[in-house]
Design an enzyme around this catalytic site. Structure first.
Site, short mmCIF file in Angstrom:
data_model
loop_
_atom_site.label_atom_id
_atom_site.label_comp_id
_atom_site.label_asym_id
_atom_site.label_seq_id
_atom_site.Cartn_x
_atom_site.Cartn_y
_atom_site.Cartn_z
N ALA A 35 0.84 -1.20 0.00
CA ALA A 35 0.00 0.00 0.00
C ALA A 35 0.87 1.25 0.00
O ALA A 35 1.28 1.74 1.06
CB ALA A 35 -0.94 0.00 1.20
N LEU A 36 1.14 1.76 -1.20
CA LEU A 36 2.00 2.93 -1.36
C LEU A 36 1.26 4.10 -2.01
O LEU A 36 1.26 5.21 -1.50
CB LEU A 36 3.22 2.54 -2.20
CG LEU A 36 4.27 3.62 -2.47
CD1 LEU A 36 4.91 4.10 -1.17
CD2 LEU A 36 5.34 3.09 -3.43
N GLU B 173 -1.34 6.90 -3.51
CA GLU B 173 -2.44 7.69 -2.96
C GLU B 173 -3.10 8.47 -4.08
O GLU B 173 -2.54 8.58 -5.18
CB GLU B 173 -1.90 8.64 -1.88
CG GLU B 173 -1.32 7.93 -0.68
CD GLU B 173 -0.85 8.90 0.41
OE1 GLU B 173 -1.07 10.12 0.25
OE2 GLU B 173 -0.29 8.42 1.40
N ARG C 214 -5.40 -18.76 -41.74
CA ARG C 214 -6.32 -17.71 -42.23
C ARG C 214 -6.11 -17.50 -43.73
O ARG C 214 -5.07 -17.04 -44.17
CB ARG C 214 -6.04 -16.41 -41.49
CG ARG C 214 -6.88 -15.23 -41.96
CD ARG C 214 -8.34 -15.40 -41.50
NE ARG C 214 -9.07 -14.16 -41.68
CZ ARG C 214 -9.89 -13.91 -42.71
NH1 ARG C 214 -10.06 -14.82 -43.67
NH2 ARG C 214 -10.54 -12.77 -42.79
N GLU D 53 4.14 0.30 -10.98
CA GLU D 53 5.52 0.14 -10.52
C GLU D 53 6.49 1.00 -11.32
O GLU D 53 7.62 0.61 -11.61
CB GLU D 53 5.94 -1.35 -10.52
CG GLU D 53 5.21 -2.15 -9.46
CD GLU D 53 5.78 -3.52 -9.25
OE1 GLU D 53 7.02 -3.65 -9.25
OE2 GLU D 53 4.99 -4.46 -9.09
#
Length: 391
Positions: free
Chosen positions: A136-137, A139, A278, A374
Site C-alpha cells: 500500500a503505497l 495515494e 487464415r 511500478e
C-alpha cells in the site's frame, strides 16, 4: 527445446533455472491455467494463491531465513527465478501472474526490513499461500511522486494512529495484511516516510471500495480513520520508508518486465498458429510478405526484451550490485515492446481479435497497465538518465 524456452540456453541461467521453467510450464498445462474461469476475480485470485502455495511456487517470493524457517526457496529472493515464474504464468493467464507477483511485492518490505518476529509471523504464511499480502503505497495525489504522499501516522504511546487514504491497491479488500507507507514527519519530504504492517482486520481500516479496471484483478481504495497500529509493527526505522519502498520496487520491477515478456510470447504463439490457417486472396495470411515482416519485428522485440530482463536479474543475483538502471531499461523496453507485439498480432486477427474474452482481446487489456504500474515508462526514462548522470 521449443521456441519459448530457447532463451534458457543463455549464460544468465543455471540448470536450476532451466528445471524451474520446465516444471512450472508442465504445472500450468496440467492445471489448465489458460482456461481459468475468472468471472469472480476475488474468488479466483484467492484460489490461485492457495494453489500456487500448495505447489511450492510462492516459496520463490520470500527468503528462506538463516534456519530455513521463513518458508522461502533461497536465502535471498532470486530475481531470475522470479522472472521465470512471472514470464511463464503470464503466458498462460494474467491473473495467475498477478497472484504470484503480489505475494512477493506485498510482503517484500517485510523480507527486507522486518524484525525476526514479523518475518516469522507473516512470511511462512505467504509462502504457503495461506495469507494474502498487499503493498500500500499509492495515494490519490501521490502515484509516480511517492515522496508526495500524505497518509499520516502519529505516535500515541505504544501505537501509531494512521489517517488518510491509499488507492490503486492491488489485493485491496482481499489481503490479510498490508505493508503501508505513511508520513510520520510532515516537514521531512522523502525522509519523513515510515512503513508498517497493518492487519486487514485492524479497526479503522476500511478496504471495501473496489476499483474496476480494464484488466480485472482485486483492486481497492483503503481508508484509515484513527487506525491504531502497534509501534512494534514498524518495518525498519522511522523515516526509512521511502528507501524501503524503492528497494522493494527495485526487486520486483524487473519481474513486471518479465510478465510483459510472457504476454508478448503468448501473442506470438497465437499469431503463428493463426496466420497459416487464415485464408485470404487465394493464399494464407502467412504467405503475405507484410505478415512475415511483422513477425520479424515481433521476434526481435521479444528477444531484446528478454535480454534486458534477464541481464537486470543477473546483475542483482550474480554481480550482486544495484540494478536500478538495468531494471528501469528492462521495464521500459519490455512493456512498450509487448504493447507493440500484441497490437500487431491482434491486427492479424481482424474483428476476431476484439471479441470479448478472446485470447488476443484479453492480452490487449492485460498489457496496458504494465506500462503504468511500478513506475510508468516516462518515470523509467528519468531513472535511466539520472543514473547515467550520477555514474
Amino acid at each position: 527445446m521449443n521456441r519459448n524456452d530457447q532463451h534458457l540456453e543463455w549464460p544468465f541461467f543455471d540448470d536450476t533455472h532451466r528445471d524451474l521453467a520446465r516444471s512450472l510450464e508442465d504445472w500450468c498445462v496440467a492445471e489448465e491455467l489458460s482456461g481459468l474461469d475468472d468471472a469472480d476475480v476475488y474468488g479466483a485470485c484467492a484460489t490461485l494463491v492457495a494453489r500456487l502455495g500448495q505447489a511450492g511456487w510462492l516459496a520463490y517470493c520470500v527468503p528462506s531465513g538463516a534456519d530455513g524457517g521463513l518458508g522461502g526457496k533461497h536465502g535471498r529472493i532470486d530475481s531470475r527465478s522470479l522472472c521465470i515464474l512471472r514470464e511463464t504464468l503470464a503466458r498462460h493467464h494474467a491473473l495467475a501472474d498477478f497472484a504470484l507477483a503480489m505475494q512477493g511485492l506485498g510482503s517484500g518490505a517485510i523480507s527486507l526490513a522486518g524484525c525476526d518476529r514479523l518475518k516469522r509471523k507473516y512470511l511462512p504464511e505467504v509462502a504457503a499461500g495461506r495469507s494474502i499480502a498487499a503493498f500500500a503505497l499509492s495515494e490519490p495525489e501521490a502515484g509516480s511522486d511517492v515522496a508526495a504522499l500524505s497518509c499520516s501516522a502519529v505516535r500515541d504511546g505504544d501505537h501509531y494512529v494512521l489517517d488518510g487514504e491509499k488507492t490503486w491497491i492491488s489485493n485491496g479488500g482481499l489481503a490479510h495484511f498490508y505493508c503501508v507507507f505513511v508520513r510520520t514527519d510532515p516537514q521531512a519530504g522523502a525522509r519523513g516516510i515510515t512503513a508498517f504492517v497493518v492487519d486487514a482486520d485492524t479497526p479503522g481500516l476500511n478496504a471495501q471500495e473496489r476499483i474496476d479496471v480494464t484488466s480485472p484483478h482485486p483492486l481497492a481504495l483503503l481508508r484509515f480513520e484513527r487506525c491504531r497500529v502497534p509501534a512494534a509493527n514498524m518495518l525498519g526505522e522511522v523515516g526509512q520508508g521511502f528507501k524501503l519502498a524503492m528497494q522493494t520496487l527495485d526487486i520486483f520491477r524487473c519481474s513486471v518486465a518479465a510478465a510483459a515478456l510472457g504476454f508478448a510470447r503468448r501473442a506470438l504463439d497465437e499469431g503463428l498458429a493463426h496466420a497459416p490457417r487464415r485464408r485470404m486472396f487465394g493464399q494464407t495470411l502467412m504467405d503475405l510478405q507484410l505478415t512475415q515482416a511483422a513477425f520479424g519485428d515481433i521476434a526481435a522485440d521479444i528477444d531484446q526484451s528478454a535480454l534486458l530482463v534477464y541481464r537486470a536479474a543477473w546483475v542483482r543475483d550474480v554481480a550482486q550490485r544495484a540494478s536500478t538502471m538495468e531494471t528501469a531499461m528492462a521495464k521500459m523496453v519490455a512493456t512498450e515492446a509487448a504493447q507493440r507485439v500484441i497490437d500487431r498480432v491482434l491486427q492479424m486477427f481482424g474483428a476476431r481479435g476484439v471479441v470479448r474474452n478472446s485470447v488476443m482481446e484479453r492480452l490487449y487489456r492485460d498489457i496496458r497497465a504494465l506500462r503504468i504500474y511500478e513506475g510508468a515508462t516516462e518515470v523509467q526514462k528519468l531513472i535511466i538518465s539520472r543514473q547515467l548522470i550520477r555514474n
